[in-house]
Scaffold this active site. Structure first.
Site, short mmCIF file in Angstrom:
data_model
loop_
_atom_site.label_atom_id
_atom_site.label_comp_id
_atom_site.label_asym_id
_atom_site.label_seq_id
_atom_site.Cartn_x
_atom_site.Cartn_y
_atom_site.Cartn_z
N HIS A 122 0.85 -1.19 0.00
CA HIS A 122 0.00 0.00 0.00
C HIS A 122 0.89 1.24 0.00
CE1 HIS A 122 -3.60 2.28 0.36
NE2 HIS A 122 -3.32 2.77 1.54
N HIS A 169 -3.62 8.98 0.76
CA HIS A 169 -3.55 7.69 0.08
C HIS A 169 -4.91 7.35 -0.52
CE1 HIS A 169 -5.18 5.25 3.69
NE2 HIS A 169 -5.17 6.51 4.07
N CYS A 205 -3.82 2.46 -5.57
CA CYS A 205 -3.04 3.39 -4.75
C CYS A 205 -1.65 3.65 -5.34
CB CYS A 205 -2.90 2.85 -3.32
SG CYS A 205 -2.08 1.24 -3.20
#
Length: 224
Positions: free
Chosen positions: A54, A66, A155
């Protein structure tokens, strides 16, 4: 599909999508305390998950922008509810509905108990990073709801667009290369053909079984 899911989810109490109370949760391990002083505004942060990595952009003052799948912005415009930490239920439904939001969370909430790598992608991307302030401002301009795609707008696309000026995902590239290698492996063609014959034996010959049993192995054979 989105309209149908929205209709169904609108009849579910929003509280079921919010974080459970402390009584309903097992005591989690205390999150690691990060020294935010080592992060600079515009840094690219990444944390390893079980199946993926991530990514986020550090904005300063212990804040990270994010992109994360989230269904709740589709169901409510209440910013107080939306800003609560995204639960696994919200995340999964966001993936299925292809909806996400670019949001700001603390470094601790962003890391979710994992360690953080700082600007590690700079060593593998063939573009020079933009200036830190330009990166952070670009991330701030993208805050809010966005369309989501597991492979084509995730992401990693968000952070590479902000830091390098061009959206890309190394994870997507690795997945596609793996799929191409799988398709080129002729053993997969043989296995698919055998499974097709087995389905014909078990389910009988019909247009619903014969066509896939012939078409899928043929397509894989021609692509291999």
């Amino acid at each position: 599909m989105l309209d149908t899911l929205t209709f169904l989810l609108a009849h579910i109490k929003l509280s079921s999508l919010l974080p459970p109370s402390a009584r309903e949760m097992a005591d989690p391990p205390p999150p690691p305390r990060f020294d935010s002083a080592r992060f600079q505004r515009g840094d690219l942060l990444e944390v390893p998950r079980t199946l993926f990595t991530h990514f986020g952009i550090y904005l300063g003052e212990n804040r990270v922008a994010h992109l994360i799948p989230d269904i709740l912005p589709v169901l409510t415009s209440d910013p107080q509810q939306v800003q609560l930490m995204v639960t696994n239920t919200r995340l999964l439904l966001g993936v299925l509905c292809k909806r996400a939001s670019v949001r700001v969370d603390s470094v601790e909430d962003f890391a979710y108990g994992a360690g953080i790598l700082q600007n590690a992608m700079d060593r593998v991307v063939d573009r020079r990073p933009l200036g830190g302030e330009e990166v952070a401002r670009g991330a701030e301009q993208l805050l809010g709801g966005v369309a989501y795609s597991l492979l084509w707008n995730n992401c990693e696309h968000f952070v590479t667009r902000c830091r390098y000026g061009s959206a890309q995902s190394l994870q997507t590239q690795q997945f596609c290369e793996g799929m191409k290698a799988l398709i080129r492996d002729r053993r997969v063609v043989v296995l698919t053909a055998l499974l097709g014959l087995l389905s014909l034996v078990c389910l009988g010959v019909s247009s619903g079984t014969a066509l896939p049993s012939l078409l899928v192995p043929f397509t894989l054979w021609m692509a291999s």
